[in-house]
Design a protein around this motif. Structure first.
Motif, PDB file in Angstrom:
ATOM      1  N   GLY A 123       0.689  -1.022  -0.068  1.00 26.05           N
ATOM      2  CA  GLY A 123      -0.057   0.002  -0.023  1.00 26.05           C
ATOM      3  C   GLY A 123       0.947   1.307   0.012  1.00 26.05           C
ATOM      4  N   GLU A 124       1.810   1.012   0.877  1.00 26.11           N
ATOM      5  CA  GLU A 124       2.995   2.146   0.609  1.00 26.11           C
ATOM      6  C   GLU A 124       3.544   2.513  -0.628  1.00 26.11           C
ATOM      7  OE1 GLU A 124       4.429   1.875   5.210  1.00 26.11           O
ATOM      8  OE2 GLU A 124       5.510   0.882   4.105  1.00 26.11           O
ATOM      9  N   LEU A 125       3.898   1.285  -1.097  1.00 21.45           N
ATOM     10  CA  LEU A 125       4.482   1.547  -2.607  1.00 21.45           C
ATOM     11  C   LEU A 125       3.372   2.218  -3.604  1.00 21.45           C
ATOM     12  CD1 LEU A 125       6.458  -1.804  -3.294  1.00 21.45           C
ATOM     13  CD2 LEU A 125       7.394   0.373  -2.916  1.00 21.45           C
ATOM     14  N   HIS A 126       2.134   1.779  -3.582  1.00 16.38           N
ATOM     15  CA  HIS A 126       1.057   1.901  -4.324  1.00 16.38           C
ATOM     16  C   HIS A 126       0.775   3.582  -4.205  1.00 16.38           C
ATOM     17  CE1 HIS A 126      -2.497   1.217  -6.870  1.00 16.38           C
ATOM     18  NE2 HIS A 126      -3.118   2.309  -6.283  1.00 16.38           N
ATOM     19  N   MET A 141      10.477   9.579   1.452  1.00 14.63           N
ATOM     20  CA  MET A 141       9.594   9.999   2.478  1.00 14.63           C
ATOM     21  C   MET A 141       8.682   9.139   2.484  1.00 14.63           C
ATOM     22  SD  MET A 141       8.636  11.663   5.233  1.00 14.63           S
ATOM     23  CE  MET A 141       9.868  12.985   5.232  1.00 14.63           C
ATOM     24  N   VAL A 142       8.315   8.125   3.305  1.00 19.33           N
ATOM     25  CA  VAL A 142       7.097   7.376   3.233  1.00 19.33           C
ATOM     26  C   VAL A 142       6.059   7.831   4.347  1.00 19.33           C
ATOM     27  CG1 VAL A 142       6.260   4.976   3.961  1.00 19.33           C
ATOM     28  CG2 VAL A 142       8.571   5.310   2.879  1.00 19.33           C
ATOM     29  N   SER A 143       5.112   8.475   3.766  1.00 21.15           N
ATOM     30  CA  SER A 143       3.957   9.158   4.908  1.00 21.15           C
ATOM     31  C   SER A 143       2.654   8.612   4.539  1.00 21.15           C
ATOM     32  CB  SER A 143       4.247  10.599   4.454  1.00 21.15           C
ATOM     33  OG  SER A 143       3.910  10.864   3.280  1.00 21.15           O
ATOM     34  N   LYS A 144       2.409   7.904   3.584  1.00 18.28           N
ATOM     35  CA  LYS A 144       0.836   7.418   3.125  1.00 18.28           C
ATOM     36  C   LYS A 144       0.926   6.234   2.653  1.00 18.28           C
ATOM     37  CE  LYS A 144       1.793  10.589  -0.922  1.00 18.28           C
ATOM     38  NZ  LYS A 144       1.209  11.721  -1.971  1.00 18.28           N
ATOM     39  N   SER A 145      -0.272   5.598   2.636  1.00 22.05           N
ATOM     40  CA  SER A 145      -0.477   4.138   2.149  1.00 22.05           C
ATOM     41  C   SER A 145      -1.638   4.130   1.505  1.00 22.05           C
ATOM     42  CB  SER A 145      -0.557   3.338   3.307  1.00 22.05           C
ATOM     43  OG  SER A 145      -0.845   2.202   2.768  1.00 22.05           O
ATOM     44  N   TYR A 146      -1.943   3.396   0.296  1.00 19.20           N
ATOM     45  CA  TYR A 146      -3.213   3.195  -0.487  1.00 19.20           C
ATOM     46  C   TYR A 146      -4.003   2.083   0.251  1.00 19.20           C
ATOM     47  CZ  TYR A 146      -6.511   1.913  -3.964  1.00 19.20           C
ATOM     48  OH  TYR A 146      -7.766   1.660  -4.598  1.00 19.20           O
ATOM     49  N   VAL A 153      -6.259   6.670  -0.517  1.00 20.19           N
ATOM     50  CA  VAL A 153      -4.824   6.988   0.154  1.00 20.19           C
ATOM     51  C   VAL A 153      -5.020   7.793   1.509  1.00 20.19           C
ATOM     52  CG1 VAL A 153      -2.554   8.078  -0.143  1.00 20.19           C
ATOM     53  CG2 VAL A 153      -3.564   7.249  -1.957  1.00 20.19           C
ATOM     54  N   GLY A 154      -4.424   7.134   2.594  1.00 22.61           N
ATOM     55  CA  GLY A 154      -4.483   7.656   3.787  1.00 22.61           C
ATOM     56  C   GLY A 154      -3.003   7.680   4.299  1.00 22.61           C
ATOM     57  N   SER A 155      -2.893   7.386   5.786  1.00 20.84           N
ATOM     58  CA  SER A 155      -1.787   7.403   6.562  1.00 20.84           C
ATOM     59  C   SER A 155      -1.028   6.020   6.203  1.00 20.84           C
ATOM     60  CB  SER A 155      -2.023   7.724   8.004  1.00 20.84           C
ATOM     61  OG  SER A 155      -2.931   6.852   8.641  1.00 20.84           O
ATOM     62  N   THR A 156       0.069   5.841   6.916  1.00 21.29           N
ATOM     63  CA  THR A 156       0.656   4.401   6.750  1.00 21.29           C
ATOM     64  C   THR A 156      -0.056   3.733   7.974  1.00 21.29           C
ATOM     65  OG1 THR A 156       2.247   5.281   8.420  1.00 21.29           O
ATOM     66  CG2 THR A 156       2.677   5.310   6.033  1.00 21.29           C
ATOM     67  N   LYS A 157       0.348   2.342   7.711  1.00 25.86           N
ATOM     68  CA  LYS A 157      -0.272   1.328   9.092  1.00 25.86           C
ATOM     69  C   LYS A 157       0.063   1.987  10.317  1.00 25.86           C
ATOM     70  CE  LYS A 157      -0.257  -3.305  10.219  1.00 25.86           C
ATOM     71  NZ  LYS A 157       0.140  -4.796   9.737  1.00 25.86           N
ATOM     72  N   ARG A 162       8.215   7.874   7.788  1.00 25.08           N
ATOM     73  CA  ARG A 162       9.408   7.576   7.983  1.00 25.08           C
ATOM     74  C   ARG A 162      10.273   7.837   6.990  1.00 25.08           C
ATOM     75  NH1 ARG A 162       6.729   2.962   6.660  1.00 25.08           N
ATOM     76  NH2 ARG A 162       7.763   1.529   5.376  1.00 25.08           N
ATOM     77  N   VAL A 163      11.458   7.824   7.001  1.00 20.83           N
ATOM     78  CA  VAL A 163      12.285   8.176   5.880  1.00 20.83           C
ATOM     79  C   VAL A 163      13.021   6.880   5.388  1.00 20.83           C
ATOM     80  CG1 VAL A 163      14.403   9.434   5.059  1.00 20.83           C
ATOM     81  CG2 VAL A 163      12.633  10.602   6.406  1.00 20.83           C
TER      82      VAL A 163
END
Length: 187
Positions: A123-126, A141-146, A153-157, A162-163
């Motif tokens: 989901g983060e990759l998407h 910068m990983v800040s959202k997830s599908y 798209v929303g927040s990560t799990k 995180r970087v």
């Protein structure tokens, strides 16, 4: 929330024609015997129990049912069961997979390699966009997830950003992806 409704619809649809006052613990036991026969893991069974329990708790709180009503979930215990360790590829198996995928120019190669090199969830990759990739600083910068259930798209799990550092292998992959115009970064 949509996932909860989907589980309720698929697992308790046989209860739809039964007046709520006639639902009993027998219905709950039958539900879990069915889940057991289908080979559903104990964690999924606990999730179903929790969701159905929440519905009956809401019904009690909103006075749709009275306190003398017994939930079909009451008294049902679901053990931990034998936890199966996840099947994870070894480092050698990962190298073989990526090497073979690259040789045949498999369309999933960039995504698989990106996932392995970053540790990002699907989901983060998407949800990843190119503006989150900083090649100068060599960071992502990983800040959202599908969320496929909600289709948005929303927040990560973990609900935090995180970087992810970009090592030389990942840097080369990103340059290759960009040069080919492949949209492995979701957009």
């Amino acid at each position: 929330a949509n996932g909860y409704f989907s589980i309720l619809r698929s697992r308790t649809s046989s209860w739809n024609s039964i007046p709520v006052q006639e639902l009993s613990r027998l219905h709950g036991r039958e539900l879990f015997m069915r889940l057991e026969r289908e080979g559903m893991p104990k964690s999924y069974q606990r999730k179903v129990k929790s969701i159905v329990g929440m519905v009956f708790e809401w019904a009690l709180d909103t006075r749709k049912i009275t306190k003398d009503f017994v939930s079909p979930m009451e008294g049902i215990l679901i053990g931990r069961g034998a936890e199966k360790p996840p099947q994870i590829l070894t480092l050698e198996e990962i190298k073989k997979l990526l090497h073979a995928a690259k040789l045949v120019d498999h369309h999933w190669y960039p995504i698989w390699a990106f996932a392995v090199l970053t540790g990002m969830r699907s989901g983060e990759l998407h949800a990843l966009t190119w503006d989150q990739v900083d090649l100068e600083k060599r960071t992502i910068m990983v800040s959202k997830s599908y969320d496929a259930n909600l289709g948005k798209v929303g927040s990560t799990k973990g609900r935090y950003w995180r970087v992810v550092p970009i090592n030389s292998s990942l840097y080369d992959l990103i340059v290759e992806i960009k040069s080919k115009g492949v949209l492995a970064c979701g957009r």
